[in-house]
Design an enzyme around this catalytic site. Structure first.
Site, mmCIF file in Angstrom:
data_model
loop_
_atom_site.group_PDB
_atom_site.id
_atom_site.type_symbol
_atom_site.label_atom_id
_atom_site.label_comp_id
_atom_site.label_asym_id
_atom_site.label_seq_id
_atom_site.Cartn_x
_atom_site.Cartn_y
_atom_site.Cartn_z
ATOM 1 N N GLU A 1 39.316 39.632 46.283
ATOM 2 C CA GLU A 1 40.804 39.508 46.008
ATOM 3 C C GLU A 1 41.691 40.045 47.020
ATOM 4 O O GLU A 1 42.418 41.274 46.938
ATOM 5 C CB GLU A 1 40.971 40.481 44.882
ATOM 6 C CG GLU A 1 40.040 40.129 43.570
ATOM 7 C CD GLU A 1 40.386 40.560 42.212
ATOM 8 O OE1 GLU A 1 41.511 41.254 42.332
ATOM 9 O OE2 GLU A 1 39.728 40.157 41.302
ATOM 10 N N GLU B 1 33.668 37.668 39.053
ATOM 11 C CA GLU B 1 33.897 38.708 37.823
ATOM 12 C C GLU B 1 34.590 37.945 36.691
ATOM 13 O O GLU B 1 35.318 37.116 36.656
ATOM 14 C CB GLU B 1 34.999 39.669 38.690
ATOM 15 C CG GLU B 1 34.683 40.621 39.464
ATOM 16 C CD GLU B 1 35.670 41.419 39.989
ATOM 17 O OE1 GLU B 1 36.652 41.712 39.112
ATOM 18 O OE2 GLU B 1 35.564 42.168 41.142
HETATM 19 C C1 GCO Z 1 39.640 43.396 40.149
HETATM 20 C C2 GCO Z 1 38.650 44.032 40.860
HETATM 21 C C3 GCO Z 1 37.795 45.075 39.988
HETATM 22 C C4 GCO Z 1 38.526 45.461 38.574
HETATM 23 C C5 GCO Z 1 38.371 44.397 37.493
HETATM 24 C C6 GCO Z 1 39.149 44.844 36.330
HETATM 25 O O1 GCO Z 1 39.268 42.139 39.868
HETATM 26 O O2 GCO Z 1 40.796 43.656 40.138
HETATM 27 O O3 GCO Z 1 37.707 43.319 41.682
HETATM 28 O O4 GCO Z 1 37.847 46.080 41.012
HETATM 29 O O5 GCO Z 1 38.299 46.603 38.466
HETATM 30 O O6 GCO Z 1 38.891 43.150 37.927
HETATM 31 O O7 GCO Z 1 40.663 45.225 36.517
#
Ligand code: GCO
Length: 460
Positions: free
Chosen positions: A163, A358
């Site tokens: 990200e 994710e």
């Molecule tokens: C993101 C990060 C994670 C977060 C998850 C929840 O995508 O922001 O990769 O570290 O904890 O997405 O917000």
């Protein structure tokens, strides 16, 4: 359409969010170690100094992954645990930790997937200018080389960046993430360019020093776009919105195309080059050859999306959510369609095999007197989202899905207030409890998603 027979089912975490041991065994300071100590930055002054104690409890956690039946586990390397100054001297205790974690995963039949950079730049490198330093690509290249030399005999799956939209945007534009800056727009474009070059340099070093053929990917994020109806006009409106740039320059990082076109198509999107021209640094042609070093897979952290229809003037228009629209504990909208249309549109544009690195939700989970953690909301959320992803399997080369997250953990500026895990963590005691959703997910894995399709109709 079903998921491919070799589709991978896993769960994801990141180093700063779960490891703890923030100052143990030779680990150096990183951005989040420093940022979380500043008053007012993190809810209730929470920090990752202890987090989930994974650094000491990793064997127990791997046993729980085995009990859930995970096929893969995506974790990130704590850069300052391996290279306390970010470059140079290696902290062998850090290497031993990841060696032991990798060995425990393999002993339990769980495939390790390593993310090189999940936001925790060593503080010594921040002091040298961080992502604004033109040497930053080489810094990440050094971490990639170390990972290849020490771990790629057993690990063949790597993601370079997690990200960049967040670690550049939230860290340097809005400043709600470490290092908590609100930099001039021009600097953030140069930082973004260096981060993309760092991605390319990491790919080169993984290829050069890898001990076996590696599957290398990149894990940006986005909010997807989905159509109000499945008419060609609304679908086109959603497709255009998916790759458009935000109207507000101060929120420029929250987009797909500026971050993925250079990596997969070899150039920034034309729209951005003209829109952002006042803020852009000089680019060297060689930069784009580096940034677009061939990768094997693409990935996306994908939680939700916006609904679009084609407006009268032939322009996409947002369909506003009705009052009381379903949302998660942390207020994110529940939009399962995002996990069909997002992978569909991303695959059409980039033509790369795709992982969802994710996806998940935060719930107000708690242990009940029966000693369990009942999380029906998460089971419903995942059922709806994964049914949509299963539909996308007919149109995209989907390689795998990593649930965010394996366990409840440090949710950045929100501290420990948001629970995303399939494993409940009682922070005062560090006791782990497998949630109902983890037992449900075990069936998803065992049936390769076939248990998602009950007698209700497939999503339209
Ligand atoms: C993101 C990060 C994670 C977060 C998850 C929840 O995508 O922001 O990769 O570290 O904890 O997405 O917000």
């Amino acid at each position: 359409m079903a998921f491919a027979a070799n589709f991978i089912w896993g769960a994801a975490t990141s180093a700063y969010q779960i490891e703890g041991a923030a100052a143990e065994d030779g680990k150096g300071l990183n951005l989040w170690d420093v940022y979380t100590r500043e008053p007012g930055r993190i809810l209730d002054g929470h920090t990752g100094e202890t987090a989930c104690g994974h650094y000491r409890r990793f064997r127990e956690d791997v046993r729980l992954m085995k009990e859930i039946g995970l096929q893969a586990y995506r974790f990130s390397l704590s850069w300052a645990r391996l290279l306390p100054d970010g470059v140079g001297k290696v902290n062998e205790a850090g290497v031993r930790f990841y060696d032991a974690l990798i060995d425990a995963l393999l002993e339990n039949g769980i495939e390790p997937y390593i993310t090189l950079y999940h936001w925790d730049m060593p503080y010594e490198l921040y002091k040298r200018g961080g992502w604004l330093n033109p040497g930053s690509p080489e810094w990440l290249g050094g971490l990639a080389r170390l990972a290849a030399e020490r771990f790629s005999d057993r690990v063949s799956h790597f993601f370079t960046l997690n990200e960049p939209q967040c670690f550049i945007g939230l860290g340097h534009l809005t400043g709600i993430h470490a290092p908590g800056l609100q930099c001039p727009l021009r600097d953030t474009f140069e930082m973004a360019h260096n981060a993309l070059k760092a991605h390319g340099r990491a790919v080169q070093m993984l290829r050069q020093y890898g001990k076996q053929p590696l599957e290398i990917g990149y894990a940006p994020t986005c909010s997807a776009a989905y159509p109000e109806t499945e008419t060609p006009a609304d679908i086109e409106a959603a497709r255009q919105a998916m790759f458009a740039l935000p109207e507000d320059d101060r929120n420029w990082t929250w987009n797909v195309s500026w971050w993925s076109d250079p990596v997969l198509l070899g150039h920034y999107p034309e729209e951005g080059l003209s829109r952002f021209e006042p803020y852009l640094p000089r680019f060297a042609d060689a930069d784009f050859k580096l940034i677009s070093e061939p990768i094997d897979v693409y990935a996306q952290n994908l939680y939700n999306g916006r609904c679009l229809r084609m407006g009268k003037a032939g322009k996409p228009e947002i369909v506003h959510r009705y009052p009381g629209f379903p949302k998660t504990a942390n207020g994110w909208p529940i939009t399962p369609e995002a996990l069909y249309w997002g992978p569909k549109f991303l695959s059409e544009r980039y033509r790369k095999p795709l992982y969802i690195t994710e996806n998940g939700m935060s719930c107000h989970d708690r242990k009940t007197p029966d000693g369990k953690v009942h999380d029906p909301n998460r089971i419903d959320f995942l059922t709806q989202y994964l049914r949509q992803l299963r539909r996308a399997a007919a149109e995209a080369d989907l390689r795998g899905y990593f649930h965010w997250s394996l366990m409840d953990n440090f949710e950045w500026e929100k501290g420990y207030s948001e629970r995303f895990g399939m494993i409940y963590v009682d922070y005062p005691t560090q006791e782990r409890t497998i949630k109902d959703s983890a037992r449900w997910y075990r069936e998803v894995i065992r049936t390769n998603g076939e248990n998602l399709i009950s007698n209700t109709r497939e999503p339209s």
